[in-house]
Scaffold this active site. Structure first.
Site, PDB file in Angstrom:
ATOM      1  N   LYS A  13       0.844  -1.197   0.000  1.00  0.00           N
ATOM      2  CA  LYS A  13       0.000   0.000   0.000  1.00  0.00           C
ATOM      3  C   LYS A  13       0.877   1.244   0.000  1.00  0.00           C
ATOM      4  O   LYS A  13       2.062   1.206   0.345  1.00  0.00           O
ATOM      5  CB  LYS A  13      -0.920   0.025   1.220  1.00  0.00           C
ATOM      6  CG  LYS A  13      -0.199   0.012   2.579  1.00  0.00           C
ATOM      7  CD  LYS A  13       0.310   1.368   3.067  1.00  0.00           C
ATOM      8  CE  LYS A  13       0.984   1.276   4.436  1.00  0.00           C
ATOM      9  NZ  LYS A  13       1.668   2.534   4.833  1.00  0.00           N
ATOM     10  N   PRO A  96       9.621  -4.780   0.073  1.00  0.00           N
ATOM     11  CA  PRO A  96      10.747  -4.511   0.983  1.00  0.00           C
ATOM     12  C   PRO A  96      10.250  -4.265   2.409  1.00  0.00           C
ATOM     13  O   PRO A  96       9.187  -3.684   2.623  1.00  0.00           O
ATOM     14  CB  PRO A  96      11.392  -3.251   0.399  1.00  0.00           C
ATOM     15  CG  PRO A  96      10.964  -3.224  -1.027  1.00  0.00           C
ATOM     16  CD  PRO A  96       9.597  -3.828  -1.052  1.00  0.00           C
ATOM     17  N   ALA A  99       9.868  -0.298   4.994  1.00  0.00           N
ATOM     18  CA  ALA A  99       9.711   0.609   3.858  1.00  0.00           C
ATOM     19  C   ALA A  99       8.470   1.481   3.959  1.00  0.00           C
ATOM     20  O   ALA A  99       8.319   2.429   3.197  1.00  0.00           O
ATOM     21  CB  ALA A  99       9.668  -0.194   2.553  1.00  0.00           C
ATOM     22  N   GLY A 100       7.546   1.148   4.863  1.00  0.00           N
ATOM     23  CA  GLY A 100       6.301   1.893   4.942  1.00  0.00           C
ATOM     24  C   GLY A 100       5.263   1.429   3.944  1.00  0.00           C
ATOM     25  O   GLY A 100       4.244   2.103   3.740  1.00  0.00           O
ATOM     26  N   LEU A 101       5.478   0.264   3.326  1.00  0.00           N
ATOM     27  CA  LEU A 101       4.553  -0.267   2.322  1.00  0.00           C
ATOM     28  C   LEU A 101       3.571  -1.278   2.896  1.00  0.00           C
ATOM     29  O   LEU A 101       2.716  -1.787   2.177  1.00  0.00           O
ATOM     30  CB  LEU A 101       5.338  -0.927   1.179  1.00  0.00           C
ATOM     31  CG  LEU A 101       6.202   0.003   0.320  1.00  0.00           C
ATOM     32  CD1 LEU A 101       7.047  -0.815  -0.651  1.00  0.00           C
ATOM     33  CD2 LEU A 101       5.341   1.007  -0.445  1.00  0.00           C
ATOM     34  N   GLY A 103       4.206  -4.357   4.268  1.00  0.00           N
ATOM     35  CA  GLY A 103       4.459  -5.763   3.964  1.00  0.00           C
ATOM     36  C   GLY A 103       4.010  -6.734   5.050  1.00  0.00           C
ATOM     37  O   GLY A 103       3.253  -7.675   4.769  1.00  0.00           O
ATOM     38  N   SER A 105       1.866  -6.294   7.379  1.00  0.00           N
ATOM     39  CA  SER A 105       0.415  -6.189   7.576  1.00  0.00           C
ATOM     40  C   SER A 105      -0.358  -6.893   6.476  1.00  0.00           C
ATOM     41  O   SER A 105      -1.357  -7.573   6.741  1.00  0.00           O
ATOM     42  CB  SER A 105       0.006  -4.714   7.642  1.00  0.00           C
ATOM     43  OG  SER A 105       0.582  -4.077   8.764  1.00  0.00           O
ATOM     44  N   ASP A 138      -2.321  -1.368  10.267  1.00  0.00           N
ATOM     45  CA  ASP A 138      -2.610  -1.382   8.831  1.00  0.00           C
ATOM     46  C   ASP A 138      -3.351  -2.633   8.380  1.00  0.00           C
ATOM     47  O   ASP A 138      -3.854  -2.687   7.250  1.00  0.00           O
ATOM     48  CB  ASP A 138      -1.315  -1.266   8.022  1.00  0.00           C
ATOM     49  CG  ASP A 138      -0.685   0.118   8.086  1.00  0.00           C
ATOM     50  OD1 ASP A 138      -1.403   1.074   8.452  1.00  0.00           O
ATOM     51  OD2 ASP A 138       0.512   0.238   7.781  1.00  0.00           O
TER      52      ASP A 138
END
Length: 299
Positions: A13, A96, A99-101, A103, A105, A138
């Site tokens: 996300k 990654p 990274a704040g993406l 992963g 979650s 998240d």
């Protein structure tokens, strides 16, 4: 015929808006408003019934299996539904870490939804969202497909929006390895020098009207500066992205250390990702905003 295994696509996300409110609530957490959308960068999660619970990742994780969010999600599902969560779970990692993406979650959400299918549980059962919220802020977002506005700790769904399907995005991270900004470090830096969040309503209005120009004019993240203070390299990436031709808007992903650039064309996104890799020595990848959340295939 019994199901042998499930393959689940677990998308990453980006935050189109992240507003962290200064000061903590009584529960010790910050109040957070966020608007998130899935992208087509994804992990693949395989789940099959087994005689015990085991989680493996490719590449291997650098922490105990019991700390993995997928393991914790399976255990929590077993406790919530009073069943033995005996599964072998294999996660092919492409998102990654640090990274704040999202992963970890999205992997947890994939496991929750996979177990729902294997156990014939309605994903709308209120216990499902309770399990998701207990794993991480998240995780509830990843139970749904479309872009969403969440508040509370960033874990309470308030509104869903029409997808921005196919919108090109360039993702750039200072390092290709597992180093990066942890959420704990970013929030600690935020608390040392808090900033009020940007106005939220203009973005919500733009999302409701599906006005892409207005949406990208109101992208904001007041946790981003804290991530930059923790890791100045994040600031270097963000400055570079904002200078690239074809970029509509760029900001930090969540608490970092990835940054994203919404691009005019997919060619722009791919050019930026290649330049980040070849010219700057960073991690870079082109992606698109996605129209749906986890996709489950039965094997």
């Amino acid at each position: 015929m019994p199901r042998k295994f499930l393959l689940i696509t677990a998308p990453a996300k980006i935050n189109l808006y992240l507003g962290v409110h200064p000061g903590c609530e009584e529960d010790g957490y910050h109040r957070v408003d966020t608007v998130m959308t899935a992208i087509d960068l994804a992990d693949t999660v395989a789940i099959s019934p087994s005689h015990e619970l085991a989680v493996h990742t490719v590449p291997p994780a650098d922490f105990p299996m019991e700390s993995n969010t997928a393991y914790r999600a399976a255990r929590a599902m077993g406790e919530a539904f009073e069943r033995e969560a005996s599964f072998t779970i294999l996660i092919d990692k492409h998102i990654p870490i640090r990274a704040g993406l999202g992963g970890p979650s999205t992997d947890a959400a994939a496991v929750i939804l996979g177990i729902c299918q294997l156990w014939d549980i309605d994903p709308a059962d209120p216990r499902i969202e309770e399990v998701a919220r207990a794993i991480g802020a998240d995780v509830p977002f990843f139970l749904y497909g479309p872009p969403a506005y969440l508040d509370g700790r960033g874990d309470t769904l308030r509104e869903l929006f029409r997808p921005l399907t196919g919108t090109p995005v360039a993702l750039v991270k200072p390092s290709a390895d597992g180093s990066g900004v942890t959420a704990v470090a970013a929030y600690r830096a935020f608390d040392e020098d808090p900033a009020e969040p940007s106005p939220l309503e203009p973005l919500l209005t733009a999302m409701r009207e599906h006005d892409e120009t207005a949406i990208f004019e109101h992208v904001a993240n007041n946790l981003g500066p804290a991530a930059v203070r923790v890791s100045p390299e994040v600031g270097e990436v963000l400055t570079w992205l904002r200078e690239q031709p074809g970029v509509r808007v760029a900001d930090v992903c969540g608490s970092g250390s990835m940054s994203f650039a919404v691009c005019e064309t997919q060619m722009d996104a791919e050019r930026i990702a290649i330049a980040a890799l070849d010219e700057m020595g960073w991690w870079g990848q082109a992606a698109k905003m996605e129209k749906s959340g986890p996709y489950i295939a039965v094997g």
